[in-house]
Write an enzyme that holds these catalytic residues in place. Structure first.
Site, PDB file in Angstrom:
ATOM      1  N   LYS A  41      -3.116   6.373   0.994  1.00 37.60           N
ATOM      2  CA  LYS A  41      -2.965   6.653   3.105  1.00 37.60           C
ATOM      3  C   LYS A  41      -1.834   8.193   2.534  1.00 37.60           C
ATOM      4  CE  LYS A  41      -2.919   4.235   6.767  1.00 37.60           C
ATOM      5  NZ  LYS A  41      -3.771   5.014   7.506  1.00 37.60           N
ATOM      6  N   ARG A  95       0.538  -1.353   0.274  1.00 38.77           N
ATOM      7  CA  ARG A  95       0.084  -0.256  -0.430  1.00 38.77           C
ATOM      8  C   ARG A  95       1.287   1.222   0.132  1.00 38.77           C
ATOM      9  NH1 ARG A  95      -4.457   0.597   4.162  1.00 38.77           N
ATOM     10  NH2 ARG A  95      -2.847   0.971   5.817  1.00 38.77           N
ATOM     11  N   GLU A 109     -16.817   5.837   4.686  1.00 36.08           N
ATOM     12  CA  GLU A 109     -15.827   5.399   5.421  1.00 36.08           C
ATOM     13  C   GLU A 109     -16.273   6.302   7.098  1.00 36.08           C
ATOM     14  OE1 GLU A 109     -11.801   5.385   4.346  1.00 36.08           O
ATOM     15  OE2 GLU A 109     -12.077   6.744   3.826  1.00 36.08           O
TER      16      GLU A 109
HETATM   17  C1  COI Z   1      -4.898   3.246  11.768  1.00 41.15           C
HETATM   18  O1  COI Z   1      -5.703   2.802  12.356  1.00 41.15           O
HETATM   19  O2  COI Z   1      -3.640   2.555  11.640  1.00 41.15           O
HETATM   20  C2  COI Z   1      -4.244   4.356  11.144  1.00 41.15           C
HETATM   21  O3  COI Z   1      -3.457   4.336  10.016  1.00 41.15           O
HETATM   22  C3  COI Z   1      -5.538   5.499  11.890  1.00 41.15           C
HETATM   23  C4  COI Z   1      -4.777   6.281  12.080  1.00 41.15           C
HETATM   24  C5  COI Z   1      -5.296   7.628  12.049  1.00 41.15           C
HETATM   25  C6  COI Z   1      -4.755   5.421  13.430  1.00 41.15           C
END
Ligand code: COI
Length: 370
Positions: free
Chosen positions: A217, A103, A253
């Site tokens: 991301k 990813r 989401e």
């Molecule tokens: C995760 O769940 O690892 C994320 O990257 C979300 C983050 C905002 C805590």
């Protein structure tokens, strides 16, 4: 196939030599999802057009960064999140790190950044976990959250890909994402209190269609949700559920997790089409739900369909699987099934069981750090 008993004890089959193991001197029962700095971070640099080659383990600390770095000025940065768990026998397991590596590469391509190879990524994760071993919580107390970052750190003024890049990994021991809502049922199952979501119908998280960045991301996808979350929390909600920006009719989401609705023996989750982050936890949960005999459909889910569902839950690396007690859309509030009989509890038990070595990993999802 029936899920493992949620009251059963962990029957780990792994054996690791833990003689002389020492742990950081912190209260492991107090962990939530907040930063506990560890000893080391991993840093690897590369110039535009080059490949990442040699990284190093450095003491955890502040970075020196040029004020005109690409990340600071134009948001050229992406991140990942994954966890290391300690089994009852003291082994340390990663969960699907290759998925994070892939990813990160897809996100990097979208933002014109070089990325570490899969092997470099997974090796770096293993190295930093070993270096910070004393921060991996004892079995049943939480996990070590691993945060890989990739950012344009070279200086520039014009709008263009930065001349230099830094891949960095830091870690923090964590407990439950929603710590105040945690309820321990057995060493294997921590039921996190169910969430109350508010549907956001004015602000959107990602632009519709496949041309945006909702599917990667990127660091720039996160701060824009603060306004909606702050407002929702001030009104007693736990999180916000975002809708598609083209029609405002379909759910997408929550602020940091994928969502699923359950009706009878079927579960529906919005299809990953460029606006929604392809969650590694969500992908894994789909497989587990199918193994448990559920039909899982990845397709558009309307607000009306959601309001008529029996159960709802969300998935993400940080929160794993969290049931949703209610969703409020404008003036309508819908309550959903929660508790140990809910599908989300069964999925969580199986998934956390695999992550912690308590449930046999038939899919080879875990990677031993040694
Ligand atoms: C995760 O769940 O690892 C994320 O990257 C979300 C983050 C905002 C805590």
């Amino acid at each position: 196939m029936s899920p493992p008993s949620i009251l059963g004890n962990c029957k780990t089959v792994l054996k690791c030599n833990t003689a002389g193991e020492n742990y950081a001197d912190i209260n492991w029962d107090e962990l939530g999802f907040s930063l506990v700095p560890t000893d080391y971070m991993y840093v690897m640099k590369c110039a535009k057009g080059d490949k990442f080659s040699q990284g190093s383990i450095l003491p955890y600390g502040n970075l020196e960064i040029n004020p005109s770095a690409g990340i600071l000025n134009y948001g050229q940065g992406i991140f990942e999140g994954l966890k290391a768990h300690r089994t009852e026998d003291g082994c340390i397991l990663l969960f699907r790190p290759d998925e994070n590596a892939q990813r990160m590469k897809r996100s990097a391509d979208r933002l014109c950044m070089p990325s570490p190879s899969n092997d470099q990524f997974v090796n770096a994760v293993k190295q930093i976990v070993l270096a910070n071993k004393r921060w991996v919580p004892p079995s049943g107390k939480g996990s070590l959250y691993i945060r890989p970052l990739l950012m344009g750190t070279g200086a520039l003024l014009g709008l263009a890909p930065a001349p230099d890049y830094t891949f960095l990994i830091y870690c923090s021991p964590i407990g439950s994402y929603h710590k105040d809502k945690k309820r321990l049922i057995s060493s294997l199952l921590i039921i996190t209190g169910a969430l109350n979501l508010k549907v956001e119908d004015k602000l959107y998280k990602a632009i519709s269609g496949s041309g945006g960045t909702g599917g990667i991301k990127s660091v720039t996808n996160y701060a824009p949700v603060y306004t909606a979350i702050t407002d929702a929390k001030a009104n007693g909600f736990s999180d916000v559920l975002f809708l598609d920006s083209a029609t405002g009719k379909y759910i997408e989401e929550a602020s940091a997790c994928n969502v699923f609705v359950v009706k009878g023996n079927a579960s529906f989750t919005p299809a990953i089409d460029g606006t929604i982050l392809p969650g590694i936890m969500g992908k894994s949960i789909i497989e587990i739900a199918i193994d448990l005999g559920y039909r899982v459909l990845e397709r558009a889910v309307s607000v009306e369909e959601m309001l008529g569902a029996d159960e709802m839950f969300c998935t993400g690396t940080a929160m794993v699987v969290n049931s949703i007690a209610s969703v409020t859309y404008k003036k309508t509030r819908m309550d959903y099934k929660t508790g140990p009989e809910a599908l989300s509890a069964k999925l969580r038990t199986t998934l956390v069981g695999i992550q912690t070595g308590c449930v046999e990993d038939k899919k080879s999802w875990t990677v031993l750090v040694d």
